[in-house]
Design a protein around this motif. Structure first.
Motif, PDB file in Angstrom:
ATOM      1  N   MET A 154      24.605  25.808  45.829  1.00 49.71           N
ATOM      2  CA  MET A 154      26.240  26.032  45.958  1.00 49.71           C
ATOM      3  C   MET A 154      26.464  26.677  47.537  1.00 49.71           C
ATOM      4  O   MET A 154      25.707  27.506  47.710  1.00 49.71           O
ATOM      5  CB  MET A 154      26.525  26.844  44.870  1.00 49.71           C
ATOM      6  CG  MET A 154      28.166  27.001  45.008  1.00 49.71           C
ATOM      7  SD  MET A 154      28.663  27.849  43.633  1.00 49.71           S
ATOM      8  CE  MET A 154      30.497  27.746  43.483  1.00 49.71           C
ATOM      9  N   LYS A 155      27.323  25.973  48.175  1.00 55.62           N
ATOM     10  CA  LYS A 155      27.696  26.564  49.580  1.00 55.62           C
ATOM     11  C   LYS A 155      28.579  27.679  49.280  1.00 55.62           C
ATOM     12  O   LYS A 155      29.553  27.819  48.535  1.00 55.62           O
ATOM     13  CB  LYS A 155      28.377  25.442  50.311  1.00 55.62           C
ATOM     14  CG  LYS A 155      27.363  24.305  50.905  1.00 55.62           C
ATOM     15  CD  LYS A 155      28.015  23.568  51.791  1.00 55.62           C
ATOM     16  CE  LYS A 155      27.372  22.760  52.660  1.00 55.62           C
ATOM     17  NZ  LYS A 155      27.993  21.933  53.749  1.00 55.62           N
ATOM     18  N   ASN A 156      28.385  28.662  50.467  1.00 54.30           N
ATOM     19  CA  ASN A 156      29.243  29.780  50.637  1.00 54.30           C
ATOM     20  C   ASN A 156      30.426  29.436  51.449  1.00 54.30           C
ATOM     21  O   ASN A 156      30.097  29.398  52.780  1.00 54.30           O
ATOM     22  CB  ASN A 156      28.405  30.864  51.223  1.00 54.30           C
ATOM     23  CG  ASN A 156      29.321  32.223  51.236  1.00 54.30           C
ATOM     24  OD1 ASN A 156      30.402  32.188  50.794  1.00 54.30           O
ATOM     25  ND2 ASN A 156      28.667  33.290  51.517  1.00 54.30           N
ATOM     26  N   TYR A 157      31.535  29.255  51.181  1.00 55.35           N
ATOM     27  CA  TYR A 157      32.590  28.858  51.905  1.00 55.35           C
ATOM     28  C   TYR A 157      33.497  30.013  52.537  1.00 55.35           C
ATOM     29  O   TYR A 157      34.352  29.921  53.164  1.00 55.35           O
ATOM     30  CB  TYR A 157      33.567  27.979  51.406  1.00 55.35           C
ATOM     31  CG  TYR A 157      33.100  26.538  50.967  1.00 55.35           C
ATOM     32  CD1 TYR A 157      33.080  25.569  52.007  1.00 55.35           C
ATOM     33  CD2 TYR A 157      32.595  26.276  49.796  1.00 55.35           C
ATOM     34  CE1 TYR A 157      32.496  24.418  51.872  1.00 55.35           C
ATOM     35  CE2 TYR A 157      31.988  24.920  49.488  1.00 55.35           C
ATOM     36  CZ  TYR A 157      31.879  24.243  50.461  1.00 55.35           C
ATOM     37  OH  TYR A 157      31.319  22.736  50.327  1.00 55.35           O
ATOM     38  N   SER A 158      33.130  31.133  52.102  1.00 54.71           N
ATOM     39  CA  SER A 158      33.887  32.475  52.480  1.00 54.71           C
ATOM     40  C   SER A 158      33.830  32.636  54.181  1.00 54.71           C
ATOM     41  O   SER A 158      34.952  33.080  54.678  1.00 54.71           O
ATOM     42  CB  SER A 158      33.406  33.674  52.065  1.00 54.71           C
ATOM     43  OG  SER A 158      31.985  33.959  52.266  1.00 54.71           O
ATOM     44  N   GLY A 159      32.767  32.361  54.815  1.00 52.00           N
ATOM     45  CA  GLY A 159      32.798  32.487  56.380  1.00 52.00           C
ATOM     46  C   GLY A 159      33.760  31.575  56.956  1.00 52.00           C
ATOM     47  O   GLY A 159      34.591  31.809  57.930  1.00 52.00           O
ATOM     48  N   ARG A 160      33.773  30.051  56.571  1.00 52.23           N
ATOM     49  CA  ARG A 160      34.648  29.135  57.071  1.00 52.23           C
ATOM     50  C   ARG A 160      36.092  29.463  56.759  1.00 52.23           C
ATOM     51  O   ARG A 160      36.926  29.376  57.495  1.00 52.23           O
ATOM     52  CB  ARG A 160      34.113  27.932  56.519  1.00 52.23           C
ATOM     53  CG  ARG A 160      33.097  27.263  56.904  1.00 52.23           C
ATOM     54  CD  ARG A 160      33.001  25.828  56.282  1.00 52.23           C
ATOM     55  NE  ARG A 160      34.194  24.893  56.619  1.00 52.23           N
ATOM     56  CZ  ARG A 160      34.355  23.638  55.994  1.00 52.23           C
ATOM     57  NH1 ARG A 160      33.878  23.521  55.062  1.00 52.23           N
ATOM     58  NH2 ARG A 160      35.286  23.143  56.406  1.00 52.23           N
ATOM     59  N   HIS A 161      36.352  29.916  55.510  1.00 55.05           N
ATOM     60  CA  HIS A 161      37.834  30.355  55.232  1.00 55.05           C
ATOM     61  C   HIS A 161      38.253  31.441  56.120  1.00 55.05           C
ATOM     62  O   HIS A 161      39.404  31.659  56.175  1.00 55.05           O
ATOM     63  CB  HIS A 161      38.073  30.448  53.755  1.00 55.05           C
ATOM     64  CG  HIS A 161      37.707  29.245  53.077  1.00 55.05           C
ATOM     65  ND1 HIS A 161      36.369  28.755  52.401  1.00 55.05           N
ATOM     66  CD2 HIS A 161      38.647  28.313  52.907  1.00 55.05           C
ATOM     67  CE1 HIS A 161      36.650  27.713  51.707  1.00 55.05           C
ATOM     68  NE2 HIS A 161      37.682  27.336  52.236  1.00 55.05           N
TER      69      HIS A 161
END
Length: 180
Positions: free
Chosen positions: A1-8
């Motif tokens: 599962m990817k961690n999208y928090s940095g992108r967001h």
């Protein structure tokens, strides 16, 4: 599962910049000009419209920097490109701050850009002033101020200059300069 928090986080920064830019574009140029370029006994430091274009480009670059990182994921190359856009943004902010017209009780000082010379003239160094009246629906009326050395500036009569209209005309009358 990817961690999208940095992108967001970068997406949120880009959205914040795009929504704050119009407000800051109205307030920031005048604040910077009045802070960086005051003259002794100055009335107002005017930011010409060309400078607003540079500020607009700077805000655009400031928006693009986090947007690139969001769109192309948080990678070393996208962060590098984002930092480059951030540097370009700072460069355009820097260039925009060098375009101003400062009006004071003792002189008029102006500079038309970073690569241009700064001019300062006392009121008695004005050879003539021409007032071009324009209907309100078509824009601002303007003063064309001609100096003894053949330099000329256009001073649009916006809201701030209109406040100082009486002071400008009184100062010109003291120097026996007739407004044409």
């Amino acid at each position: 599962m990817k961690n999208y928090s940095g992108r967001h986080i970068y997406m949120a920064i880009a959205i914040g910049v795009i929504f704050l830019s119009p407000i800051l574009l109205l307030l920031l140029p005048s604040f910077i000009a009045n802070s960086v370029h005051p003259t002794p006994a100055y009335w107002h430091v005017l930011v010409p419209k060309e400078s607003y274009l540079l500020y607009g480009i700077a805000f655009l670059m400031l928006f693009i920097a986090p947007l690139i990182i969001f769109i192309f994921d948080v990678k070393r190359i996208t962060i590098t490109i984002g930092i480059i856009f951030l540097c370009f943004s700072g460069f355009f902010f820097f260039l925009a701050s060098f375009h101003y017209i400062s009006i004071g009780s003792d002189s008029i000082k102006y500079r038309e850009g970073f690569f241009e010379v700064e001019y300062q003239y006392r009121w008695d160094e004005i050879s003539r002033v021409k007032y071009n009246e324009v209907p309100k629906s078509e824009g601002f009326s303007e003063y064309n101020i001609y100096f003894m050395d053949e330099n000329m500036i256009n001073l649009p009569e916006n809201g701030k200059i209109k406040e100082f209209r009486r002071a400008i005309t009184n100062t010109l009358q003291e120097e026996n300069i007739i407004i044409e």
